[in-house]
Enzyme design. Structure first.
Site, PDB file in Angstrom:
ATOM      1  N   GLU A  21       0.848  -1.198   0.000  1.00 12.43           N
ATOM      2  CA  GLU A  21       0.000   0.000   0.000  1.00 12.43           C
ATOM      3  C   GLU A  21       0.878   1.241   0.000  1.00 12.43           C
ATOM      4  O   GLU A  21       2.101   1.176   0.094  1.00 12.43           O
ATOM      5  CB  GLU A  21      -0.911   0.016   1.242  1.00 12.43           C
ATOM      6  CG  GLU A  21      -2.264  -0.634   1.041  1.00 12.43           C
ATOM      7  CD  GLU A  21      -3.269   0.289   0.357  1.00 12.43           C
ATOM      8  OE1 GLU A  21      -2.844   1.341  -0.182  1.00 12.43           O
ATOM      9  OE2 GLU A  21      -4.469  -0.038   0.373  1.00 12.43           O
ATOM     10  N   ASN A 152     -10.408   5.356   2.665  1.00 14.18           N
ATOM     11  CA  ASN A 152      -9.422   4.954   1.691  1.00 14.18           C
ATOM     12  C   ASN A 152      -9.322   6.014   0.603  1.00 14.18           C
ATOM     13  O   ASN A 152     -10.083   6.982   0.581  1.00 14.18           O
ATOM     14  CB  ASN A 152      -9.853   3.617   1.063  1.00 14.18           C
ATOM     15  CG  ASN A 152      -8.751   2.607   1.015  1.00 14.18           C
ATOM     16  OD1 ASN A 152      -7.576   2.962   0.986  1.00 14.18           O
ATOM     17  ND2 ASN A 152      -9.117   1.336   1.009  1.00 14.18           N
ATOM     18  N   ASP A 197     -10.191   1.501  -4.003  1.00 10.26           N
ATOM     19  CA  ASP A 197      -9.167   1.522  -2.960  1.00 10.26           C
ATOM     20  C   ASP A 197      -8.338   2.792  -3.150  1.00 10.26           C
ATOM     21  O   ASP A 197      -8.847   3.896  -3.018  1.00 10.26           O
ATOM     22  CB  ASP A 197      -8.328   0.247  -3.035  1.00 10.26           C
ATOM     23  CG  ASP A 197      -7.589  -0.059  -1.740  1.00 10.26           C
ATOM     24  OD1 ASP A 197      -6.990   0.869  -1.167  1.00 10.26           O
ATOM     25  OD2 ASP A 197      -7.581  -1.228  -1.308  1.00 10.26           O
TER      26      ASP A 197
END
Length: 290
Positions: A21, A152, A197
């Protein structure tokens, strides 16, 4: 609006991350960095994908961003810390008390005005208690909004007057007014219908969104029209960022979490960071003013 004439998707670094991430490109150093949230590692790779360093921090390492003074600001489970350029923690900046024991921080990005904006996630019930927080250089914390399942995918308009924020649990990217005072306005649905996301904006004001579980990145125009789809050979796409010499390469992080053996066999590079050339450019990451 025409597509961005993207090229082939290739493996940039086969890091085999559990949950990669928070991709950040450093134009000054010409390196790419990302976290593995689950393992609590901060990876730095050179422009050719060679790993230079893997620094352990206390897991989960949810997200990080560069500091204007050097080093990084990073969100751990319930704490925001400051690190040096090597990723070594220097001190705690602030801590929050999550509503339930099972919650943690998630996405974190700096706004155009130097604040570190961090979201939390709460997958424990029908009344989610995840929130969006803003951290100042002096350690003060402001709660911008509650009620998120998985906060997110943050981005801002070029002038900082609009913020985009995703709730993956509702499959929706929202937009709201924003500005130098850091006050977030009413959330209005902007794009819905998929498990969005990570999020990044290009120089044509289009949004690129990673779609978790679907193996793709979508590009959306400023008027919420789907312009382009980039297929990624890994189902769990998590984070997107522009980098490279002229910021025209889209880097895409993926995860191995939540995949069964058959899926991993079919997608052996899950957990890798991918790269795809595009016909547009991104913008340098905002920095934390602290």
């Amino acid at each position: 609006m025409d597509p961005a004439t993207t090229g082939p998707v290739t493996v940039f670094c086969d890091d085999q991350a559990v949950l990669a991430e928070s991709i950040v490109w450093s134009p000054e150093e010409h390196v790419l960095r990302w976290t593995d949230i689950t393992l609590g590692t901060l990876t730095t790779a050179s422009a050719d994908g060679t790993v230079q360093s893997v620094v352990p921090l206390p897991p989960p390492l949810a997200s990080f961003q560069p500091r204007a003074s050097g080093g990084f600001v990073a969100a751990l489970g319930d704490t925001v810390v400051l690190t040096d350029q090597d990723g070594v923690v220097e001190r705690e900046l602030a801590r929050v008390d999550h509503a339930t024991a099972g919650m943690r921080f998630n996405e974190g990005k700096c706004d155009p005005f130097g604040r570190f904006v961090v979201g939390s996630m709460d997958l424990g019930g029908d009344d989610p208690a995840g929130a969006l927080y803003s951290f100042e250089a002096d350690g003060s914390v402001r709660t911008l909004r509650g009620g998120f399942g998985v906060a997110n995918g943050f981005e801002w308009s070029a002038d900082g007057s609009t913020m985009f924020v995703t709730d993956t649990s509702t499959s929706t990217i929202y937009r709201a007014s924003y500005g130098p005072n850091g006050v977030l306005g009413e959330l209005v649905p902007f794009i819905s219908g998929a498990a969005h996301d990570g999020l990044v904006r290009d120089d044509e004001d289009c949004l690129w969104t990673a779609v978790y579980g679907s193996g793709r990145v979508e590009r959306w125009s400023p008027d919420a029209a789907l312009v382009e789809v980039v297929e990624v050979p890994a189902p769990n796409v998590t984070s997107v960022a522009f980098g490279g010499d002229d910021l025209s390469t889209l880097f895409i992080a993926t995860a191995r979490e939540n995949l069964e053996e058959g899926q991993l066999a079919a997608h052996p590079h899950s957990g890798a960071v991918y790269a795809v050339p595009t016909g547009v450019r991104g913008l340098p990451a905002n920095t934390f003013s602290g």
